[in-house]
Design a protein around this motif. Structure first.
Motif, PDB file in Angstrom:
ATOM      1  N   GLY A  30       1.339 -19.640  38.699  1.00 57.19           N
ATOM      2  CA  GLY A  30       0.380 -18.530  38.701  1.00 57.19           C
ATOM      3  C   GLY A  30       0.894 -17.317  39.450  1.00 57.19           C
ATOM      4  N   ALA A  31      -0.031 -16.358  39.756  1.00 55.20           N
ATOM      5  CA  ALA A  31       0.352 -15.040  40.270  1.00 55.20           C
ATOM      6  C   ALA A  31       1.407 -14.465  39.320  1.00 55.20           C
ATOM      7  CB  ALA A  31       0.855 -15.110  41.711  1.00 55.20           C
ATOM      8  N   LEU A  32       1.063 -14.484  38.048  1.00 51.77           N
ATOM      9  CA  LEU A  32       2.035 -14.200  36.978  1.00 51.77           C
ATOM     10  C   LEU A  32       2.482 -12.739  36.977  1.00 51.77           C
ATOM     11  CD1 LEU A  32       0.415 -16.289  34.092  1.00 51.77           C
ATOM     12  CD2 LEU A  32       2.180 -16.990  35.745  1.00 51.77           C
ATOM     13  N   HIS A  33       3.757 -12.532  36.703  1.00 50.41           N
ATOM     14  CA  HIS A  33       4.350 -11.195  36.619  1.00 50.41           C
ATOM     15  C   HIS A  33       5.181 -11.116  35.339  1.00 50.41           C
ATOM     16  CE1 HIS A  33       7.886 -13.307  37.987  1.00 50.41           C
ATOM     17  NE2 HIS A  33       7.289 -13.658  39.113  1.00 50.41           N
ATOM     18  N   GLU A  34       5.934 -10.028  35.213  1.00 50.45           N
ATOM     19  CA  GLU A  34       6.684  -9.795  33.980  1.00 50.45           C
ATOM     20  C   GLU A  34       7.771 -10.867  33.749  1.00 50.45           C
ATOM     21  OE1 GLU A  34       5.831  -7.931  31.596  1.00 50.45           O
ATOM     22  OE2 GLU A  34       7.652  -8.221  30.400  1.00 50.45           O
ATOM     23  N   GLY A  35       8.250 -11.501  34.816  1.00 46.78           N
ATOM     24  CA  GLY A  35       9.214 -12.601  34.648  1.00 46.78           C
ATOM     25  C   GLY A  35       8.576 -13.755  33.886  1.00 46.78           C
ATOM     26  N   HIS A  36       7.369 -14.123  34.289  1.00 46.37           N
ATOM     27  CA  HIS A  36       6.658 -15.196  33.580  1.00 46.37           C
ATOM     28  C   HIS A  36       6.344 -14.766  32.140  1.00 46.37           C
ATOM     29  CE1 HIS A  36       5.330 -15.916  37.894  1.00 46.37           C
ATOM     30  NE2 HIS A  36       5.819 -17.094  37.588  1.00 46.37           N
ATOM     31  N   ALA A  37       5.880 -13.505  32.008  1.00 45.56           N
ATOM     32  CA  ALA A  37       5.511 -13.013  30.670  1.00 45.56           C
ATOM     33  C   ALA A  37       6.712 -13.080  29.721  1.00 45.56           C
ATOM     34  CB  ALA A  37       4.978 -11.582  30.769  1.00 45.56           C
ATOM     35  N   THR A  38       7.892 -12.778  30.243  1.00 47.18           N
ATOM     36  CA  THR A  38       9.113 -12.855  29.426  1.00 47.18           C
ATOM     37  C   THR A  38       9.360 -14.295  28.968  1.00 47.18           C
ATOM     38  OG1 THR A  38      10.009 -10.997  30.670  1.00 47.18           O
ATOM     39  CG2 THR A  38      11.574 -12.275  29.392  1.00 47.18           C
ATOM     40  N   LEU A  39       9.132 -15.253  29.871  1.00 43.21           N
ATOM     41  CA  LEU A  39       9.274 -16.666  29.498  1.00 43.21           C
ATOM     42  C   LEU A  39       8.281 -17.040  28.397  1.00 43.21           C
ATOM     43  CD1 LEU A  39      11.191 -16.965  31.891  1.00 43.21           C
ATOM     44  CD2 LEU A  39       9.875 -18.922  32.677  1.00 43.21           C
ATOM     45  N   PHE A  40       7.061 -16.559  28.503  1.00 37.29           N
ATOM     46  CA  PHE A  40       6.064 -16.864  27.459  1.00 37.29           C
ATOM     47  C   PHE A  40       6.520 -16.303  26.108  1.00 37.29           C
ATOM     48  CE2 PHE A  40       2.612 -16.502  30.984  1.00 37.29           C
ATOM     49  CZ  PHE A  40       2.905 -17.787  31.418  1.00 37.29           C
TER      50      PHE A  40
END
Ligand code: AMP
Length: 282
Positions: A30-40
């Motif tokens: 959680g505390a999602l940022h653009e790094g996580h969004a890129t993985l999605f």
């Protein structure tokens, strides 16, 4: 996008989606940022017409420091939106009591790669990671899973987990997503003081300098020592480690024809940041 808060809801949501193509899992805290969004988005591209499953679970078992867990940022409403806007089909958001029985008594521990780098300074951390990821693999039964190279050691350990336990999941490593100033995106960046936030991009700058030096033949030990020295020159910074190791087994680099990994962990005030870069002799 569907949201499951219990294991039962997750099983019910995933049942009709099985066998309809790839099922790609992206675990997060959680505390999602653009790094996580890129993985999605990478998971979405991999899955095609199949299914993307994300988990947002702040796993208490992998925190060896209660203060770090208490201070970890939590943004559940924003996290739902980030998942929804980046191609996630099913979001699993359980509470710790849902994930773990109070009298749980099984451990999942990798015993070689986990002894160095972050494993040396965060005892029990990777056992907690292996336990939760093994549970998520059993719950979701994905065909594929995506993890970031930001947590390079974690990625290497999870490759071992699926290899040594014959877990039928293909692991994909995603490149590190950085801000324009070079700082690797991290949920912990939000906790930096303005001074430390301004100084933190130097980590990547020093890693790039190290990569150039190594490519030109500088000795491995000297390259790592230079990064440590430069970081220690910044007020309020304490280096946990700066090491050049073999990129696969994470121990001393015996063969310089192999890819090396330069990995650093440093405290900027009371925030511990990690970063890394792959190196090659030219
Ligand atoms: P976390 O929520 O920090 O456990 O991270 C969840 C996943 O996102 C892990 O596979 C991380 O390696 C990955 N990740 C976090 N930050 C980044 C980043 N800046 N670039 C690429 N992957 C990242």
């Amino acid at each position: 996008m569907q949201i499951a808060r219990t294991k039962e809801e997750l099983r019910t949501m995933l049942a009709p989606l099985r066998g309809t193509g790839r099922m790609v899992l992206v675990p997060t805290m959680g505390a999602l940022h653009e790094g996580h969004a890129t993985l999605f988005r990478q998971a979405r591209a991999l899955a095609g017409a199949g299914t993307v499953v994300a988990s947002v679970f702040l796993n208490p078992v992998q925190f060896n420091d209660a203060g770090d867990l208490a201070a970890y940022p939590r943004t559940p409403e924003d996290d739902v939106e980030t998942c929804r806007n980046n191609g996630v089909d099913v979001l699993f958001m359980p509470m710790p009591e849902e994930m773990y029985s109070a009298d749980r008594s099984i451990t999942v521990e990798e015993t070689h790669l986990s002894t160095v780098l972050c494993g040396a300074s965060r005892p029990g951390h990777f056992a907690g990671v292996c336990l939760v990821v093994a549970k998520l693999f059993n719950l979701v039964q994905p065909t594929d899973a995506v993890f970031g190279k930001k947590d390079y050691q974690q990625l290497a350990i999870l490759r071992r987990l699926v290899r040594d336990m014959d877990i039928p999941v293909t692991i994909h490593g995603a490149e590190i997503v950085r801000g324009e100033d070079g700082l690797a995106l991290s949920s912990r960046n939000a906790r930096l003081t303005p001074e430390h936030r301004a100084a933190a991009p130097c980590i990547y700058k020093f890693l790039l300098e190290a990569r150039a030096d190594y490519a030109q033949g500088a000795p491995a030990a000297g390259v790592a020592a230079a990064v440590r020295r430069k970081l220690e020159g910044i007020p309020g910074v304490r280096v946990d480690y700066a090491e050049l190791v073999d990129a696969e087994h994470l121990h001393a680099l015996a063969d310089e024809r192999r890819t090396a990994l330069l990995a650093v962990a440093a405290w900027f005030g009371d925030v511990r940041l990690i970063d890394n870069i792959e190196l090659q002799r030219s």
